[in-house]
Design a protein around this motif. Structure first.
Motif, PDB file in Angstrom:
ATOM      1  N   THR A 232       0.844  -1.201   0.000  1.00  0.00           N
ATOM      2  CA  THR A 232       0.000   0.000   0.000  1.00  0.00           C
ATOM      3  C   THR A 232       0.878   1.250   0.000  1.00  0.00           C
ATOM      4  O   THR A 232       2.061   1.189   0.379  1.00  0.00           O
ATOM      5  N   ALA A 233       0.280   2.361  -0.391  1.00  0.00           N
ATOM      6  CA  ALA A 233       1.011   3.630  -0.433  1.00  0.00           C
ATOM      7  C   ALA A 233       1.593   3.965   0.933  1.00  0.00           C
ATOM      8  O   ALA A 233       2.759   4.352   1.060  1.00  0.00           O
ATOM      9  N   THR A 234       0.787   3.803   1.967  1.00  0.00           N
ATOM     10  CA  THR A 234       1.233   4.145   3.317  1.00  0.00           C
ATOM     11  C   THR A 234       2.459   3.319   3.704  1.00  0.00           C
ATOM     12  O   THR A 234       3.452   3.853   4.193  1.00  0.00           O
ATOM     13  N   LEU A 236       4.543   1.704   1.714  1.00  0.00           N
ATOM     14  CA  LEU A 236       5.700   1.976   0.858  1.00  0.00           C
ATOM     15  C   LEU A 236       6.371   3.284   1.277  1.00  0.00           C
ATOM     16  O   LEU A 236       7.595   3.381   1.321  1.00  0.00           O
ATOM     17  N   GLN A 237       5.551   4.275   1.596  1.00  0.00           N
ATOM     18  CA  GLN A 237       6.128   5.549   2.029  1.00  0.00           C
ATOM     19  C   GLN A 237       6.911   5.369   3.321  1.00  0.00           C
ATOM     20  O   GLN A 237       7.983   5.944   3.499  1.00  0.00           O
ATOM     21  N   ALA A 246       5.658  10.938  -5.295  1.00  0.00           N
ATOM     22  CA  ALA A 246       4.211  10.712  -5.432  1.00  0.00           C
ATOM     23  C   ALA A 246       3.896  10.119  -6.806  1.00  0.00           C
ATOM     24  O   ALA A 246       3.043   9.241  -6.937  1.00  0.00           O
ATOM     25  N   LEU A 249       4.698   6.436  -6.825  1.00  0.00           N
ATOM     26  CA  LEU A 249       3.667   5.713  -6.076  1.00  0.00           C
ATOM     27  C   LEU A 249       2.395   5.560  -6.892  1.00  0.00           C
ATOM     28  O   LEU A 249       1.792   4.493  -6.938  1.00  0.00           O
ATOM     29  N   ALA A 250       2.008   6.653  -7.565  1.00  0.00           N
ATOM     30  CA  ALA A 250       0.773   6.632  -8.351  1.00  0.00           C
ATOM     31  C   ALA A 250       0.852   5.601  -9.469  1.00  0.00           C
ATOM     32  O   ALA A 250      -0.134   4.955  -9.799  1.00  0.00           O
ATOM     33  N   LEU A 253       0.458   1.924  -7.813  1.00  0.00           N
ATOM     34  CA  LEU A 253      -0.751   1.523  -7.100  1.00  0.00           C
ATOM     35  C   LEU A 253      -1.987   1.988  -7.849  1.00  0.00           C
ATOM     36  O   LEU A 253      -1.945   2.995  -8.540  1.00  0.00           O
ATOM     37  N   GLU A 257      -5.985   3.754  -4.361  1.00  0.00           N
ATOM     38  CA  GLU A 257      -5.036   3.351  -3.319  1.00  0.00           C
ATOM     39  C   GLU A 257      -3.974   4.423  -3.087  1.00  0.00           C
ATOM     40  O   GLU A 257      -3.662   4.784  -1.966  1.00  0.00           O
ATOM     41  N   ALA A 258      -3.438   4.961  -4.216  1.00  0.00           N
ATOM     42  CA  ALA A 258      -2.317   5.899  -4.108  1.00  0.00           C
ATOM     43  C   ALA A 258      -2.711   7.143  -3.324  1.00  0.00           C
ATOM     44  O   ALA A 258      -1.871   7.765  -2.683  1.00  0.00           O
TER      45      ALA A 258
END
Ligand code: ADP
Ligand code: MG
Length: 261
Positions: A232-234, A236-237, A246, A249-250, A253, A257-258
C-alpha cells in the motif's frame, strides 16, 4: 501486523532477528513467518538489510539476537531444506567450474564425503539444467555464460538440492527478459509442488504480479502480510521515506489506493 500463518508449518520463521556489522545495526528485531507454498518477496531500500536477512536465515551471518525456526524447531545445520541463490554480483565468476559442476554442488549436502558423484547424480544434475533450459551448456565454464544464463545455473543448483524453500537475492537483477520469465515460471511450478520462495526483489512494478506475500523491510520490519493488503502507499512511504516520489507511487498503485491517506 499479525501473521496469519502457523509458524510450525513454516519452512522458516524468524523471531526478533537482530544483526550488526560492528557498531552498524543491519537488522533490528525482525519477525517474519515464510508462508508455506507461497512466493514471498522482501522489499526495501538499499542498505535495508535484505541480503543480511537471507544470510542470517542460513546461519552464514552471525546474529546478535533472534530465533530461527524450521517447521517450528531450531534450524538444523546445515539447513538442507533451504536452497540459496546469492546475489550474482557477490560470486567469483572466474573460478574454474563448468555449469554441471556448479549444479552438482547442490548435491553435496546430501552426499557423504566419501561418496563420489555417480552417474545418477550427474543425470539428476543434467535434468535440473534441462528444467532451466540450460542443458546444452553443461560443459561450459560458468565465467563464459551471460548474466541470465549464470542465474539459471544457480537456480538449477537450488533445484538439485531438492529444498522446500528457495532463498534468492535479487534473481531478476541484470537478467534478460527471457530469463526473467523462465525464473517466474519456475517459481510458479515450484509453488504448485508445495515449495516456498523467499526472494529479495528490487522491482516494485512487478511485486503484485509475481508475489503472494510481502515483507517490507528497512532495518526493522515495516509491514508483512499478503501482497494485496501490504503493498500500500502508506506502507511503501514508510519503507522508503522520501525516496519514492508521489508520481512513482501513483504508477505503482491503483489510483484510489495511491491517494488514500
Ligand atoms: P540490502 O541487501 O538491503 O541492500 P545489506 O543487507 O547488504 O542491505 O546491508 C545492510 C547494511 O549492512 C548496509 O548498511 C551495509 O552497508 C551493511 N553491510 C552489509 N554487509 C556488510 C559487511 N560485510 N560489513 C560491514 N557492513 C556491511
Ligand atoms: Mg542486497
Amino acid at each position: 501486523m499479525n501473521e496469519p500463518f502457523d509458524p510450525t508449518a513454516s519452512p522458516l520463521a524468524i523471531q526478533g532477528l537482530t544483526v550488526s556489522y560492528g557498531e552498524r545495526l543491519a537488522l533490528l528485531g525482525v519477525d517474519f513467518v515464510t508462508p508455506p507454498g507461497r512466493l514471498s518477496a522482501i522489499v526495501g531500500p538499499n542498505g535495508a538489510g535484505k541480503s543480511t536477512l537471507l544470510k542470517a536465515a542460513l546461519g552464514i551471518q552471525p546474529r546478535v539476537a533472534g530465533e530461527l525456526l524450521a517447521y517450528g524447531r531450531p534450524l538444523p545445520r546445515p539447513p538442507r531444506h533451504i536452497a540459496y541463490v546469492p546475489q550474482r554480483s557477490s560470486i567469483d565468476w572466474d573460478f574454474p567450474a563448468t555449469a554441471l559442476d556448479v549444479v552438482l554442488m547442490g548435491l553435496y549436502g546430501r552426499l557423504r564425503w566419501w561418496q563420489p558423484t555417480r552417474r545418477r547424480h550427474r543425470h539428476w544434475a543434467r535434468e535440473c539444467l534441462a528444467r532451466v533450459g540450460m542443458e546444452a551448456f553443461a560443459e561450459t565454464q560458468i565465467g563464459r555464460l551471460s548474466g541470465g544464463q549464470q542465474q539459471r545455473i544457480f537456480l538449477a543448483r537450488a533445484l538439485a538440492q531438492q529444498a522446500e524453500l528457495l532463498l534468492l537475492d535479487e534473481p531478476f537483477a541484470g537478467v534478460d527478459a527471457a530469463t526473467e520469465r523462465a525464473i517466474i515460471e519456475l517459481f510458479r511450478t515450484f509453488r504448485t509442488q508445495g515449495g516456498s520462495v523467499l526472494c529479495v526483489h528490487h522491482d516494485l512494478a512487478t511485486v503484485r504480479d509475481y508475489f503472494d506475500h510481502l515483507l517490507l523491510l528497512d532495518v526493522e520490519m515495516v509491514a508483512a502480510g499478503p501482497v494485496a493488503e501490504t503493498f500500500t502507499a502508506t506502507n511503501l512511504q514508510q519503507t522508503y521515506g522520501g525516496r519514492l516520489t508521489a508520481a512513482q507511487l501513483a504508477r505503482l498503485l491503483p489510483a484510489t489506493e495511491a491517494f488514500r491517506p
